[in-house]
Design a protein around this motif. Structure first.
Motif, PDB file in Angstrom:
ATOM      1  N   ARG A  71      22.064  44.552  41.159  1.00  0.00           N
ATOM      2  CA  ARG A  71      21.610  43.192  41.436  1.00  0.00           C
ATOM      3  C   ARG A  71      20.400  42.867  40.557  1.00  0.00           C
ATOM      4  N   SER A  82      26.813  34.847  35.387  1.00  0.00           N
ATOM      5  CA  SER A  82      28.102  35.435  35.737  1.00  0.00           C
ATOM      6  C   SER A  82      29.228  34.406  35.717  1.00  0.00           C
ATOM      7  N   VAL A 137      33.630  29.231  40.001  1.00  0.00           N
ATOM      8  CA  VAL A 137      32.633  30.300  39.847  1.00  0.00           C
ATOM      9  C   VAL A 137      31.254  29.714  39.585  1.00  0.00           C
ATOM     10  N   ARG A 178      24.691  41.851  38.026  1.00  0.00           N
ATOM     11  CA  ARG A 178      25.800  41.097  38.614  1.00  0.00           C
ATOM     12  C   ARG A 178      25.705  39.608  38.295  1.00  0.00           C
ATOM     13  N   ASP A 179      24.498  39.115  38.164  1.00  0.00           N
ATOM     14  CA  ASP A 179      24.302  37.676  38.016  1.00  0.00           C
ATOM     15  C   ASP A 179      24.034  37.247  36.584  1.00  0.00           C
ATOM     16  N   PHE A 232      34.566  37.596  41.123  1.00  0.00           N
ATOM     17  CA  PHE A 232      34.198  38.356  42.314  1.00  0.00           C
ATOM     18  C   PHE A 232      34.329  39.861  42.097  1.00  0.00           C
ATOM     19  N   THR A 292      30.331  39.478  41.464  1.00  0.00           N
ATOM     20  CA  THR A 292      29.784  39.337  42.820  1.00  0.00           C
ATOM     21  C   THR A 292      29.812  40.654  43.590  1.00  0.00           C
ATOM     22  N   PHE A 293      30.966  41.345  43.544  1.00  0.00           N
ATOM     23  CA  PHE A 293      31.081  42.628  44.246  1.00  0.00           C
ATOM     24  C   PHE A 293      31.335  43.768  43.261  1.00  0.00           C
TER      25      PHE A 293
END
Length: 515
Positions: A265, A382, A462, A289-290, A255, A259-260
């Motif tokens: 993105r 991720s 995850v 992020r991914d 995360f 994710t954050f």
């Protein structure tokens, strides 16, 4: 002068130990009869219950007949043997020493002296070897009976809820898409999904072990550094990570970093960051992020022939290694085994690669036209990054303590001797300290590798599609859970046994051989 036997028989003051008292013999026989009565009553009672209830389970009936016939017969045999053996004279040296009169002085002889007769054989119920064997047989019977009882309960429960007891469901369509499983369709069978999960588990385990080994080695050495800042920083790393649950570490990386995290993105309106080579349109890395992506090799023609040649090059490199070792032993000149072996291997591989016209070519990662996926190169998600990074750094804190303890276990004189011959700090660790420390570190290191492999199941948190997540998803859509759990247990057990066997082989190869 008379022989030893004659001397012992005529001059030794040896007194036979008397036979067991009648009360002791009666007590022993009563104990045997009590055991016989208890086993007989329980066995007949169990057999009667099964016969009266028309119990048709052959293994259960066979077990009952064993207790009703074979076990009481064995107890009867023990009673008969004890009745004969307990009445015998135990022997001459049962107390351990005897007094010997050789005409000039009295001397005390130990039991092991050849002039002292052997003690008599104890009764079966007092014989340590018999008791040890009986305890082991009892343990086996208890374990088998417990497994049989649990298996019987499982079968009965599955029949009650209507679950299938076979493995035919493995050929049924999986019904759910797997993350980043290119080429896998929802109509593919369950076994193919489990195979992809196994592949993901192995990849995460190998990379995680590599990270844990490299980071743990450097942090373990850093904890022994004379530099205060380096030593305290390494101590902070170890004490922080090893006292946090691994699940928390994995979720934190998942995360906080992805994710954050600070990365862009991956969508048409927010493209990922792409690193390109200077003066070229080819990407050497894609970060979001991914998903992350790097260049990879794409197979062309003659791949099979190329790998056969690589195997031959490896065999030649091993032969060169042995040749340099023998030459060093014969002449004393530096062996340079690593340089010679790696050099020969690299030259052969490069020559074969060029001669075959390039069996592999570079595949560069790029963003697809719709801006939603990566084409080419090697890409990962991720979940994989969070799992391998979290587990690798978490396990590295334990590996670092293993390395530190192993180095401290090496005698201090070894480091002093290396310093006295003007070896640098890096040379001292490489040639003197670490080779001796690894003999101590390998056994606990094997345990940490096993823990990391098992902890890959935490990838569920995850959304990493490892074997455990694939199986959990399968039984969540009404596939039988007991069989899936059994598959998971067997797979993890097999992987850990293979890794442990390989590391144990290496451990035995580096141990000192006594001459």
């Amino acid at each position: 002068m008379s022989s030893t036997a004659e001397f012992a028989s005529t001059h030794a003051d040896l007194t036979a130990v008397p036979s067991a008292s009648p009360s002791r013999r009666v007590l022993a026989l009563l104990a045997d009869l009590l055991i016989l009565a208890l086993v007989g009553v329980i066995s007949v009672w169990q057999l009667g219950l099964r016969l009266l209830d028309d119990y048709s389970d052959i293994p259960e009936l066979a077990l009952a007949w064993v207790f009703a016939a074979a076990v009481p017969a064995a107890i009867v045999a023990i009673v008969v043997i004890d009745a004969v053996r307990i009445g015998q004279t135990p022997g001459m040296a049962a107390v351990g020493i005897r007094r010997l009169d050789d005409g000039s002085a009295n001397r005390v002889l130990p039991t092991g002296d050849p002039r002292v007769p052997e003690p008599g054989i104890p009764a079966l119920w007092r014989d340590v070897r018999v008791l040890r064997l009986a305890a082991q047989l009892l343990a086996v019977v208890v374990v088998v009976a417990l497994i049989r009882w649990m298996f019987h309960n499982l079968i009965v429960s599955m029949d009650e809820v209507g679950l299938p007891k076979g493995f035919d469901f493995l050929d049924s369509p999986y019904g759910v898409a797997l993350r980043d499983a290119h080429g896998f369709d929802v109509r593919d069978p369950v076994w193919k999904g489990l195979l992809i999960g196994l592949q993901n588990t192995v990849v995460a385990s190998v990379v995680g072990i590599f990270i844990a080994t490299v980071v743990g080695l450097f942090v373990g050495i850093a904890r022994l550094s004379s530099n205060w800042l380096v030593a305290k920083g390494a101590s902070l790393y170890v004490e922080s990570l090893r006292n946090i649950p691994p699940l928390v570490v994995i979720v934190f990386f998942g995360f906080a970093l992805f994710t954050f995290g600070p990365f862009p993105r991956f969508n048409p309106t927010s493209p990922p960051w792409q690193g390109t080579f200077f003066g070229s349109d080819s990407n050497w890395i894609i970060v979001s992020r991914d998903r992350w992506a790097i260049p990879s090799l794409a197979s062309e023609s003659n791949v099979g022939v190329f790998w056969l040649l690589v195997l031959a090059a490896a065999i030649i490199a091993v032969a060169v290694w042995q040749w340099r070792t023998r030459r060093n032993s014969a002449t004393g000149e530096p062996h340079h085994r690593v340089l010679w072996s790696v050099g020969v291997f690299a030259v052969i591989v490069v020559a074969c690669f060029a001669a075959l016209g390039g069996p592999y070519s570079w595949s560069w990662p790029a963003v697809s036209e719709n801006g939603r996926r990566v084409v080419g190169g090697f890409s990962t998600n991720s979940g994989y990054m969070a799992l391998t990074l979290g587990l690798g750094l978490y396990t590295a804190s334990f590996v670092a303590e293993i390395i530190r303890g192993s180095i401290l276990a090496v005698p201090k004189g070894q480091s002093e001797a290396a310093t006295s011959v003007a070896l640098k700090s890096s040379q001292r660790y490489r040639h003197v300290v670490l080779p001796q420390a690894q003999r101590i570190a390998i056994p606990p290191y094997i345990s940490e590798c096993a823990n990391l492999i098992k902890n890959t199941s935490l990838g569920l948190a995850v959304a990493y599609p490892d074997l455990f997540l694939v199986a959990v998803t399968a039984w969540g859509i009404n596939f039988p859970a007991p069989q899936l759990i059994l598959i998971i247990m067997i797979v993890y057990l097999t992987i850990n046994l293979i890794v442990s066997a390989l590391l144990n082989v290496y451990n035995r190869s580096i141990q000192l051989k006594e001459r």
